[in-house]
Scaffold this motif. Structure first.
Motif, short mmCIF file in Angstrom:
data_model
loop_
_atom_site.label_atom_id
_atom_site.label_comp_id
_atom_site.label_asym_id
_atom_site.label_seq_id
_atom_site.Cartn_x
_atom_site.Cartn_y
_atom_site.Cartn_z
N SER A 1 0.83 -1.21 0.00
CA SER A 1 0.00 0.00 0.00
C SER A 1 0.86 1.27 0.00
CB SER A 1 -0.95 0.00 1.20
OG SER A 1 -0.22 -0.11 2.40
N ASN A 2 2.14 1.10 -0.36
CA ASN A 2 3.09 2.20 -0.51
C ASN A 2 3.40 2.94 0.80
OD1 ASN A 2 4.89 3.50 -2.26
ND2 ASN A 2 3.51 5.25 -2.50
N GLN A 3 3.34 2.21 1.92
CA GLN A 3 3.71 2.80 3.20
C GLN A 3 5.09 2.31 3.60
OE1 GLN A 3 0.16 1.36 5.31
NE2 GLN A 3 -0.34 3.50 5.70
N GLN A 4 5.91 3.21 4.10
CA GLN A 4 7.27 2.87 4.48
C GLN A 4 7.27 1.89 5.65
OE1 GLN A 4 10.29 4.01 2.92
NE2 GLN A 4 10.86 2.20 4.08
N GLN A 5 8.04 0.82 5.50
CA GLN A 5 8.16 -0.17 6.56
C GLN A 5 9.51 -0.02 7.27
OE1 GLN A 5 6.08 -4.16 5.61
NE2 GLN A 5 7.16 -3.58 3.74
#
Length: 78
Positions: free
Chosen positions: A69-73
């Motif tokens: 979902s294009n969120q930085q991990q």
């Protein structure tokens, strides 16, 4: 940095100390669901940017790939 974002960053960073080594997380995971939802979108975006900058300078959190979902991990280290 705005005072509110600074406070949120401090709270989020403090919460990383509760994570287990090797645990993968998103910034939003560091807040209870309802608390995260109460933060205005523009503040969440600013917090994400600030957290990424801090993580790049620290050795206790590793920046890893973005989620689907294009969120930085991030990954807790040591």
């Amino acid at each position: 940095m705005a005072k509110k974002e600074e406070k949120l960053l401090k709270k989020a960073w403090q919460e990383t100390k509760s994570l287990n080594d090797g645990e993968v997380f998103l910034v939003k995971d560091l807040f209870k669901g309802y608390k995260w939802n109460r933060i205005p979108t523009e503040e969440r975006t600013a917090l994400g940017r600030l957290f990424l900058e801090k993580a790049n300078k620290k050795k206790s959190v590793e920046v890893i790939d973005k989620s689907s979902s294009n969120q930085q991990q991030y990954k807790k280290i040591g």
